[in-house]
Design a protein around this motif. Structure first.
Motif, PDB file in Angstrom:
ATOM      1  N   LEU A 666     -16.302 -75.884  24.752  1.00  0.00           N
ATOM      2  CA  LEU A 666     -16.088 -76.307  23.362  1.00  0.00           C
ATOM      3  C   LEU A 666     -17.230 -77.180  22.859  1.00  0.00           C
ATOM      4  O   LEU A 666     -17.570 -77.150  21.672  1.00  0.00           O
ATOM      5  CB  LEU A 666     -14.768 -77.089  23.260  1.00  0.00           C
ATOM      6  CG  LEU A 666     -13.496 -76.334  22.905  1.00  0.00           C
ATOM      7  CD1 LEU A 666     -12.350 -77.317  22.788  1.00  0.00           C
ATOM      8  CD2 LEU A 666     -13.658 -75.563  21.597  1.00  0.00           C
ATOM      9  N   ARG A 669     -19.907 -75.566  21.068  1.00  0.00           N
ATOM     10  CA  ARG A 669     -19.592 -74.973  19.766  1.00  0.00           C
ATOM     11  C   ARG A 669     -19.716 -75.984  18.637  1.00  0.00           C
ATOM     12  O   ARG A 669     -19.539 -75.637  17.470  1.00  0.00           O
ATOM     13  CB  ARG A 669     -18.165 -74.387  19.809  1.00  0.00           C
ATOM     14  CG  ARG A 669     -18.014 -73.374  20.918  1.00  0.00           C
ATOM     15  CD  ARG A 669     -16.650 -72.754  20.922  1.00  0.00           C
ATOM     16  NE  ARG A 669     -16.614 -71.608  20.006  1.00  0.00           N
ATOM     17  CZ  ARG A 669     -15.671 -70.663  20.051  1.00  0.00           C
ATOM     18  NH1 ARG A 669     -14.709 -70.746  20.936  1.00  0.00           N
ATOM     19  NH2 ARG A 669     -15.687 -69.667  19.208  1.00  0.00           N
ATOM     20  N   LEU A 670     -19.975 -77.212  18.976  1.00  0.00           N
ATOM     21  CA  LEU A 670     -20.206 -78.220  17.928  1.00  0.00           C
ATOM     22  C   LEU A 670     -21.617 -77.999  17.372  1.00  0.00           C
ATOM     23  O   LEU A 670     -22.571 -77.858  18.136  1.00  0.00           O
ATOM     24  CB  LEU A 670     -20.127 -79.624  18.523  1.00  0.00           C
ATOM     25  CG  LEU A 670     -18.743 -80.197  18.814  1.00  0.00           C
ATOM     26  CD1 LEU A 670     -18.871 -81.450  19.668  1.00  0.00           C
ATOM     27  CD2 LEU A 670     -18.011 -80.503  17.518  1.00  0.00           C
ATOM     28  N   LEU A 733     -12.913 -80.076  16.983  1.00  0.00           N
ATOM     29  CA  LEU A 733     -12.620 -78.691  17.343  1.00  0.00           C
ATOM     30  C   LEU A 733     -11.513 -78.710  18.384  1.00  0.00           C
ATOM     31  O   LEU A 733     -11.580 -79.497  19.332  1.00  0.00           O
ATOM     32  CB  LEU A 733     -13.854 -78.001  17.941  1.00  0.00           C
ATOM     33  CG  LEU A 733     -14.837 -77.297  17.006  1.00  0.00           C
ATOM     34  CD1 LEU A 733     -15.465 -78.285  16.050  1.00  0.00           C
ATOM     35  CD2 LEU A 733     -15.909 -76.593  17.804  1.00  0.00           C
ATOM     36  N   LEU A 781      -9.108 -71.356  18.042  1.00  0.00           N
ATOM     37  CA  LEU A 781     -10.016 -72.406  17.564  1.00  0.00           C
ATOM     38  C   LEU A 781      -9.539 -72.981  16.235  1.00  0.00           C
ATOM     39  O   LEU A 781      -9.341 -72.257  15.254  1.00  0.00           O
ATOM     40  CB  LEU A 781     -11.439 -71.850  17.404  1.00  0.00           C
ATOM     41  CG  LEU A 781     -12.507 -72.888  17.065  1.00  0.00           C
ATOM     42  CD1 LEU A 781     -12.654 -73.907  18.189  1.00  0.00           C
ATOM     43  CD2 LEU A 781     -13.843 -72.227  16.769  1.00  0.00           C
ATOM     44  N   ILE A 783     -10.584 -76.023  13.465  1.00  0.00           N
ATOM     45  CA  ILE A 783     -11.688 -76.916  13.106  1.00  0.00           C
ATOM     46  C   ILE A 783     -11.198 -77.880  12.046  1.00  0.00           C
ATOM     47  O   ILE A 783     -10.537 -77.475  11.081  1.00  0.00           O
ATOM     48  CB  ILE A 783     -12.894 -76.110  12.585  1.00  0.00           C
ATOM     49  CG1 ILE A 783     -13.462 -75.258  13.727  1.00  0.00           C
ATOM     50  CG2 ILE A 783     -13.961 -77.031  12.016  1.00  0.00           C
ATOM     51  CD1 ILE A 783     -14.559 -74.342  13.282  1.00  0.00           C
ATOM     52  N   VAL A 798     -16.896 -78.368   7.675  1.00  0.00           N
ATOM     53  CA  VAL A 798     -16.018 -77.337   8.235  1.00  0.00           C
ATOM     54  C   VAL A 798     -16.703 -75.975   8.169  1.00  0.00           C
ATOM     55  O   VAL A 798     -16.650 -75.179   9.103  1.00  0.00           O
ATOM     56  CB  VAL A 798     -14.670 -77.319   7.487  1.00  0.00           C
ATOM     57  CG1 VAL A 798     -13.841 -76.110   7.917  1.00  0.00           C
ATOM     58  CG2 VAL A 798     -13.901 -78.601   7.759  1.00  0.00           C
ATOM     59  N   ALA A 801     -19.362 -75.611  10.891  1.00  0.00           N
ATOM     60  CA  ALA A 801     -18.769 -75.381  12.219  1.00  0.00           C
ATOM     61  C   ALA A 801     -18.187 -73.978  12.317  1.00  0.00           C
ATOM     62  O   ALA A 801     -18.302 -73.307  13.345  1.00  0.00           O
ATOM     63  CB  ALA A 801     -17.689 -76.424  12.496  1.00  0.00           C
ATOM     64  N   THR A 802     -17.559 -73.523  11.226  1.00  0.00           N
ATOM     65  CA  THR A 802     -16.967 -72.189  11.227  1.00  0.00           C
ATOM     66  C   THR A 802     -18.054 -71.127  11.393  1.00  0.00           C
ATOM     67  O   THR A 802     -17.902 -70.169  12.161  1.00  0.00           O
ATOM     68  CB  THR A 802     -16.197 -71.950   9.923  1.00  0.00           C
ATOM     69  OG1 THR A 802     -15.333 -73.051   9.699  1.00  0.00           O
ATOM     70  CG2 THR A 802     -15.388 -70.665  10.000  1.00  0.00           C
ATOM     71  N   ALA A 805     -19.144 -71.066  14.890  1.00  0.00           N
ATOM     72  CA  ALA A 805     -18.112 -70.521  15.778  1.00  0.00           C
ATOM     73  C   ALA A 805     -18.075 -69.008  15.687  1.00  0.00           C
ATOM     74  O   ALA A 805     -17.791 -68.331  16.669  1.00  0.00           O
ATOM     75  CB  ALA A 805     -16.758 -71.112  15.415  1.00  0.00           C
TER      76      ALA A 805
END
Lengths: 806, 315
Positions: A666, A669-670, A733, A781, A783, A798, A801-802, A805
């Motif tokens: 995880l 994924r940031l 996340l 997931l 967020i 957001v 990050a999306t 991801a």
């Protein structure tokens, strides 16, 4: 040269080889000689073991060869090779003056075939008694476990008397030491049951009073099997027309295979090719070869009724043995310690042919034949008796000599990973519990209750026996042993050396288990004796499990408990009697959680360091993550600075498993850009998350993040980001938790009251102190952006990050 | 000769032999071995370097040389620690090169016999003798390496004893008619019960009986056993130092093989001084160890290293 003389020479040679392999088994097995060659030769016991244990591998190549030899040469093996046959040839000659040939006795050839049928049928039903009757097993067992010990002990004791004599004393002592070396008898071994084992053999020998080779004629199941194989063999006795029926040969036939009234005939399956008849014949009428005239062979008459009777007996006996065995009686399973490499108990008993070879090679004499304590089933199978001798940690001799593979061959490293038992401390006998007064001969005893002999001798490199120190009023510090079950190999060394008289205060029960070596690095060993020039000032204080964690942190344990905490230790280092540095090492069940606690604990203003898998330091503290460990070094006194922190960390790092552990998935994924350095956190519960955030001045209202948004199966990461105007916001996340993540998202939305929703599916909610935005990207997931200064920042965070991801 | 006469004589002869043998084994133990008068330096030598044999030779040389202790015709007993079925690199037994070099020096000094032995904890000493590498190395150097005789232990009273008043000692160690010079060649190790084992604790391998019973109150008992044995020279092998999980060990991680912490041989006629120095290798003050304090109090030697001339040399 007369062939019967050649035979005797061959017999002498094979018997000598048999004795050498047996007597010097300990040393010869060490240099790779197959000392188990003789018990391995029997196709009978091999077949029975294979039947009973359902393992074709019980049958060795030599056994097949011996069976083939019978097909070609008849019962050549019985006359020329079998050590039992050789023994009987010698004893029969000695018994000759007392033998009454004329006496009417049962001399039924068929008995051995019925015995063979019975034993093989029993084996098919899972009861393996072949080893009790197989001549090679009987001979190996008797010579190895009874004759050799009696002989060596006798020689030793006699020469010991001689060594005390004047003049010849020194010579006698030298002979004694030399012989003990040559006979592998340092000290002479002893085996339980030796009397019974010898008695059985003596009975077999005394049957020679009735007929020569009575055993081979009438009882030997191996002989019966070889006889069956040899019904069409090539080497048969042929008598030519020169025969005058002078009657010289029938009395010389040790097997009685020549009917006295029909000397040209031979009983099929009885001739052992001893060549006596050929050599004695004055007319040279006897020859051996193929094409025996059919009328010269007398077949055995096996009655159908008797074979059926054997089968019926087997069917009755098989369950009966189960009833008589102690396991069947329900008296509790006797926890015998089987040798290393033993098959599971039932298979082991089925495959073991009781030859005693493993006991012969055991250097400590600890392997002993089982008596009746395991019922009839277990008679004369091997067990370890630690009080007599432990299993040498650096020896695997027994696993290499098993003729049927009831003990699997193990190399030494493998053997050391396999437990054969588990030690337990008997607190009603152990000196540190009951005090040494209890055992002092003069009733006085020492004031000191410490003992620790078991721990001292424990051969496991990291010690499977350790101590708990307790303070006993009036006595002081007492160290009480306990067993680390995950490390104990059950070798019985502790039981062997326990100084408590009689039954030991630490005893081993049998178990067969492959040990997990993961747990072998004891946390206490990771604390070096000196740290960058400072000396260790105390033994490390260790805290194990959740209860230990509460003691360690003194109240603040709950955020840590959600991480896979195993144990922690702390220890002080100093110089000149003054503590300078405290070192704490935490051990976790996985690398991700060690990373999590490392990030959770380190100070916000710490600077990164290049040691371990990750590290950061302030002026007075240093935090390091490596593999499954989190390390914390800090100055011991008040606000003193931590000197040489990096050097110390490097030293600790060298004791830990190698670096290269991966961060939790995880974390990657940031989004990386604008992420505040060292701000990433990793956790499994909202409580940990709340606390972590608080340490970083983020106060999350319960309304924003409900407590159950995260759970044991959910992992979360959060990190701080720079947003517009130099302000900070947090991005969270969460995942993966499958379908329930959607339910959790719905719960969060409900908490947020009446949130607004954007076109691309982002939920936004405004509070007095900032904006919250969240999106469920997938079932795995979630967020969320927390406490953003503006609506735009929340949405942007957001969305970034999306994007990443996806 | 008739069968009857033969039997009569046979029985009489064997009865006589058994009787003599019995009487001889009941005889009073002989005179106890005294310290061998010697002209060795009374200080303590620490030799550091890479070659264990050379370290040993130089350390003894710095004390004056083996010929100042061993005279022509002496029977020398060398007592290493070879109690464990463990290879040399694990540091559980004395380094075979150190033992072999001691043997060589004794032979060169004219010893009649040099005997190397240890009473191992196992009833079958062969695995430990062989695995340690000592039996082979010592034999090659000219020593005899017998196993102890199980009936060779004699109960001796311990004068001025504090914790154990009498204990069986091995004949070759204590009797003057079997031994002229006793050289103790221990290895420096961590020990779970006595904390460390070096020269003083190595005496456990010179005694018999149920040695497990010596473990409660071990420190004073170590000193008591040392009151009886007359050790003429102690050579401590600290070439490899087992720092954890002693005395048996079994992991290379636990063995200190470094120039700073190990790689040295310590020699002195003062056995307490040797152990006192050894303690410092483990970061301990000699006074922290009960058996050193008790042995010092028993008058067996000096534990204050500042009062012992310590000579350090690099080989």
């Amino acid at each position: 040269m007369r062939l019967s003389r050649v035979r005797k020479l061959v017999q002498a040679a094979t018997f000598a080889a048999f004795l050498v392999l047996l007597v010097r088994a300990r040393s010869l097995s060490g240099v790779g000689v197959p000392v188990e060659a003789f018990p391995r030769m029997s196709p009978f016991s091999a077949l029975a073991a294979a039947f009973a244990s359902r393992r074709i591998t019980c049958i060795s190549g030599v056994a097949v060869l011996v069976a083939l030899s019978a097909v070609l040469l008849g019962r050549f093996f019985c006359g020329w090779v079998c050590p039992m046959g050789t023994t009987l040839d010698v004893t029969d000659r000695l018994l000759k003056p007392w033998r009454r040939e004329g006496r009417r006795v049962y001399d039924g050839r068929r008995a051995k075939y019925y015995l063979l049928a019975l034993l093989l049928l029993l084996a098919l039903l899972g009861v393996q008694w072949a080893g009790l009757f197989d001549p090679l097993s009987v001979a190996t067992r008797t010579y190895g476990l009874a004759v050799q010990p009696w002989a060596t002990r006798g020689i030793d004791e006699t020469l010991r008397v001689g060594a005390a004599l004047p003049v010849v004393g020194r010579a006698a002592e030298n002979v004694r030491v030399g012989l003990a070396g040559a006979l592998d008898a340092h000290p002479p071994p002893t085996y339980r049951q030796h009397g019974v084992i010898l008695l059985v053999f003596v009975v077999v020998v005394l049957l020679g009073l009735l007929r020569t080779r009575y055993w081979c004629r009438n009882l030997c199941p191996l002989g019966a099997m070889l006889g069956l194989f040899s019904l069409r063999n090539l080497l048969r006795r042929k008598v030519s027309d020169e025969c005058t029926s002078c009657g010289r040969c029938p009395p010389l036939c040790p097997m009685g295979a020549i009917p006295p009234d029909r000397p040209t005939h031979t009983l099929a399956g009885e001739c052992i090719l001893c060549m006596n008849c050929r050599d004695v014949c004055p007319h040279g009428a006897v020859a051996f070869g193929p094409r025996q005239p059919a009328e010269q062979s007398e077949e055995v008459d096996l009655s159908r009724r008797a074979v059926l009777a054997a089968a019926a007996t087997a069917v009755v006996l098989a369950p009966a043995t189960r009833v008589i065995s102690s396991a069947g009686l329900g008296s509790g399973r006797p926890s015998l310690i089987r040798p290393p490499g033993a098959l599971p108990e039932v298979d082991f008993l089925a495959a073991c042919i009781r030859c005693g070879e493993c006991m012969r090679v055991c250097p400590t004499n600890g392997l002993q034949p089982v008596g009746f304590e395991r019922g009839l089933d277990g008679l004369w199978s091997p067990r370890l008796v630690p009080r007599i001798g432990p299993c040498d940690y650096r020896c695997n001799a027994c696993t290499r000599v098993c003729p049927t593979g009831a003990l699997r061959p193990l190399d030494l490293a493998d053997k050391q990973r396999r437990a054969i038992g588990l030690a337990r401390v008997d607190r009603s006998r152990c000196i540190p519990w009951v005090g040494s007064q209890a055992y002092a001969k003069d009733g006085g005893g020492a004031a000191d209750c410490n003992c620790g002999v078991c721990e001292e001798f424990c051969p496991v490199p990291t010690k499977a026996i350790r101590f708990n120190s307790v303070h006993v009023p009036g006595i002081g510090e007492v160290r009480r042993p306990f067993i680390v079950e995950s490390l104990c190999v059950g070798c019985g060394t502790c039981e062997h050396v326990c100084p408590v008289p009689g039954q030991a205060a630490i005893r081993v029960e049998g178990r067969q288990l492959l040990l997990d070596q993961q747990g072998s690095a004891a946390l206490g060993d990771l604390f070096p004796l000196s740290l960058a020039g400072l000396q260790r000032m105390e033994s490390p204080h260790l805290y194990e499990g959740s209860e230990g964690l509460w003691n360690y942190i003194d109240g603040g344990a709950d955020p840590y408990l959600t991480y896979a905490f195993l144990r922690a230790g702390t220890c002080q280092y100093g110089a000149g009697g003054q503590a300078r540095v405290k070192l704490d090492i935490w051990q976790f069940g996985n690398t991700a959680d060690a990373f999590g606690v490392h990030n959770l604990d380190r100070a916000v203003d710490a600077q990164p360091l290049d040691v371990g898998d990750a590290a950061a330091a302030t002026a007075d503290s240093l935090w390091m993550w490596q593999d499954k460990y989190a390390v914390w070094l800090r100055a011991a006194a008040g606000r003193a600075a931590l000197k040489d922190g990096r050097e110390m960390a490097k030293q600790v790092s060298a004791m830990l498993p190698p670096t290269g552990a991966r961060r939790p998935a995880l974390v990657s994924r940031l989004p990386a850009s604008q992420q505040a350095p060292l701000s990433a956190l990793y956790f499994h519960s909202a409580r940990a998350m709340t606390l972590a955030a608080q340490n970083r001045d983020l106060y999350l209202a319960e309304k924003a993040i409900p407590d159950d948004i995260l759970g044991a199966s959910v992992s979360g990461v959060m990190a701080q980001y720079e947003v517009s105007g130099g302000k900070k916001a947090w991005l969270v996340l969460a995942g993966p938790d499958g379908a329930s993540l959607a339910a959790r998202f719905a719960e969060m939305r409900r908490n947020w009251g009446q949130p607004e929703e954007t076109a691309d599916g982002i939920t936004i909610f405004a509070e007095s102190d900032g904006f919250f935005a969240a999106q469920l990207v997938s079932d795995a997931l979630l967020i969320a952006a927390l406490r953003c200064p503006s609506r735009a920042d929340a949405l942007a965070l957001v969305r970034r990050a999306t994007r990443q991801a996806r | 000769m008739s069968r009857r006469t033969l039997l009569k004589y046979g029985v009489a002869l064997s009865a006589g032999l058994c009787g003599v043998s019995q009487l001889r084994s009941c005889k009073r133990p002989g005179r106890l071995k005294a310290f061998k008068p010697n002209e060795l330096d009374k200080g303590l030598v620490v030799a550091r370097g890479e070659d264990a044999a050379a370290l040993t030779r130089e350390a003894v040389q710095a004390l004056g040389g083996m010929d100042r202790l061993v005279s022509r015709g002496d029977r020398v007993l060398v007592k290493p620690n070879m109690a464990w079925n463990s290879a040399p690199q694990y540091g559980a037994n004395t380094n075979p090169q150190v033992v072999a070099e001691i043997v060589r020096m004794c032979v060169e000094a004219g010893a009649r016999t040099v005997t190397v032995l240890d009473n191992t904890p196992s009833d079958n000493p062969a695995p430990a003798y062989e695995a340690s590498g000592i039996a082979e190395a010592a034999r090659e150097a000219g020593a005899r390496v017998p196993f102890v005789r199980p009936d060779g232990f004699h109960m001796l009273p311990i004068p001025d004893a504090e914790a154990v008043t009498a204990w069986p000692f091995y004949e070759r160690v204590v009797f003057a008619d079997l031994c002229d010079v006793l050289i103790n060649v221990p290895v420096a190790k961590n020990h779970s019960t006595s904390r460390l084992t070096m020269g003083l604790k190595n005496v456990f391998g010179m005694v018999g009986g149920r040695r497990g019973e010596l473990h409660p109150d071990i420190h004073r008992k170590i000193a008591d056993l040392n009151r009886v044995v007359r050790i003429d020279l102690t050579v401590l092998d600290a070439y490899r130092v087992l720092r954890r999980h002693g005395p048996s060990g079994g992991r290379l991680e636990d063995v200190d093989n470094s120039r700073e912490g190990a790689r040295r041989v310590v020699a002195s006629v003062d056995r307490v001084a040797v152990d006192a120095y050894g303690a410092t290798l483990f970061g301990m003050a000699p006074g922290e160890l009960g058996f050193i304090k008790a042995s010092h109090a028993a008058g067996l030697g000096e534990m204050d290293l500042s009062r012992v001339g310590v000579v350090e040399l690099t080989v």
